[in-house]
Write a protein that holds these residues in place. Structure first.
Motif, short mmCIF file in Angstrom:
data_model
loop_
_atom_site.label_atom_id
_atom_site.label_comp_id
_atom_site.label_asym_id
_atom_site.label_seq_id
_atom_site.Cartn_x
_atom_site.Cartn_y
_atom_site.Cartn_z
N PHE A 1 0.77 -1.39 -0.01
CA PHE A 1 0.02 0.02 -0.02
C PHE A 1 0.81 1.19 0.22
N ALA A 2 2.12 1.05 0.11
CA ALA A 2 2.85 2.30 0.51
C ALA A 2 3.39 2.82 -1.04
N ASP A 3 3.43 4.12 -1.52
CA ASP A 3 3.82 4.47 -2.61
C ASP A 3 5.51 4.85 -2.55
N GLU B 1 0.02 9.63 4.45
CA GLU B 1 -0.02 8.91 5.59
C GLU B 1 1.25 8.32 5.71
N VAL B 2 1.89 8.43 6.83
CA VAL B 2 3.24 8.13 7.09
C VAL B 2 3.32 7.08 8.04
N THR B 3 3.81 5.82 8.03
CA THR B 3 3.77 4.76 8.82
C THR B 3 5.34 4.37 9.15
N VAL B 4 5.93 4.50 10.59
CA VAL B 4 7.18 4.13 10.84
C VAL B 4 7.10 2.69 11.87
N VAL C 1 10.20 3.22 6.78
CA VAL C 1 9.31 4.07 6.70
C VAL C 1 8.45 3.81 5.39
N PHE C 2 7.07 3.79 5.62
CA PHE C 2 6.24 3.56 4.60
C PHE C 2 5.30 4.88 4.33
N ILE C 3 5.39 5.67 3.21
CA ILE C 3 4.80 6.73 2.93
C ILE C 3 3.34 6.37 1.64
#
Length: 243
Positions: free
Chosen positions: A23-25, A56-59, A64-66
């Motif tokens: 799902f991360a771009d 939306e940023v996930t650590v 790191v997934f943006i």
């Protein structure tokens, strides 16, 4: 039964990581922080990004997934961590916004429900990319510290630390520090010096000391802190900093 449950959990964690990637771009691994201005015993991730419009940023750990919600894909702008965000309960994780152009908010703190990930929403309504910098910080000895290796007595215990639990803990700390310096800093020849129990107020579970690492003609000096369980000799957490 226990083995099957462990295998199932491992597959679920792998599936979650794959899902995050799908799902991360944009995704990237955060570089190792080489600064030494963070206090010993404190974990810190400085996430620096360039964001256009909304993301939306996930650590998770040191990844790191943006996920781009609108605008151009976000990108790294020099993110760094002294330690990965732990994948276990560590108590409170502090969230600070140090640079922004638009709105930035913490949507979810790390917990078992989100596989110990921090999730941040950024909205930038101005044209072009905006610079964003947020910091996650935590105490390394908080929560359910992951145990280190447990050593039992051996013939050298009398020489190195006696037959007390303190001696076992010091030996485990020596081993853990040497492994950490070799892994993170690439110094294979490590000498541990001045290792001792920290007698400061509130620090009765700590072993501190200095170390020297050698790599060819290159030499580096380090400080370290091991949080230990003196009853078993286990190292719960370790913090090593280059001086």
């Amino acid at each position: 039964m226990t083995r099957n449950l462990g295998s199932l959990i491992a597959r679920l964690v792998l599936l979650l990581c794959v899902s995050l990637s799908a799902f991360a771009d944009t995704q990237f691994r955060v570089r190792k922080m080489m600064r030494n201005d963070v206090p010993l015993g404190k974990g810190q991730c400085d996430i620096r990004l360039r964001i256009d419009d909304e993301a939306e940023v996930t650590v998770h750990g040191d990844m790191v997934f943006i996920r781009t919600l609108s605008g151009r894909d976000g990108r790294d702008d020099g993110s760094e961590c002294n330690e990965p965000l732990p994948d276990r309960n560590i108590g409170r994780v502090n969230f600070e916004v140090l640079d922004r152009r638009g709105d930035i908010v913490l949507l979810a703190e790390p917990s078992r429900r989100n596989n110990f990930s921090a999730i941040v929403r950024i909205r930038d309504n101005e044209s072009g990319e905006g610079r964003y910098h947020f910091r996650l910080s935590w105490q390394m000895d908080g929560g359910e510290g992951r145990p280190g290796p447990v050593r039992g007595p051996d013939p050298d215990d009398r020489r190195r630390g006696g037959d007390s639990s303190l001696g076992y803990a010091m030996d485990s700390c020596r081993d853990a520090v040497s492994e950490r310096i070799a892994r993170d800093y690439r110094y294979g020849d490590v000498e541990i010096r001045n290792i001792r129990a920290d007698n400061g107020p509130g620090r009765n579970d700590s072993i501190i000391g200095e170390a020297t690492g050698r790599r060819g003609r290159d030499t580096a000096a380090f400080n370290f802190v091991c949080r230990v369980d003196f009853s078993s000799g286990r190292v719960r957490t370790i913090d090593v900093r280059m001086r």
